[in-house]
Design a protein around this motif. Sequence first.
Motif: not given
Length: 47
Positions: A6-9, A11-17, A22-26, A29-30
Amino acid sequence: MFWTIIGIILLAWLLGLIFEIAGGLIHILLVIALIVFIARMIQAPRR
């Protein structure tokens, strides 16, 4: 291990924002991670 995923996802979401990568993929996944989290909380035996 579940909380680590959950933490990794998140973090990836925040970096994507922030970096708009990665567009909508993040976001997909969230949402999947949130659904799995809610399902585990509902199905978990209460102690």
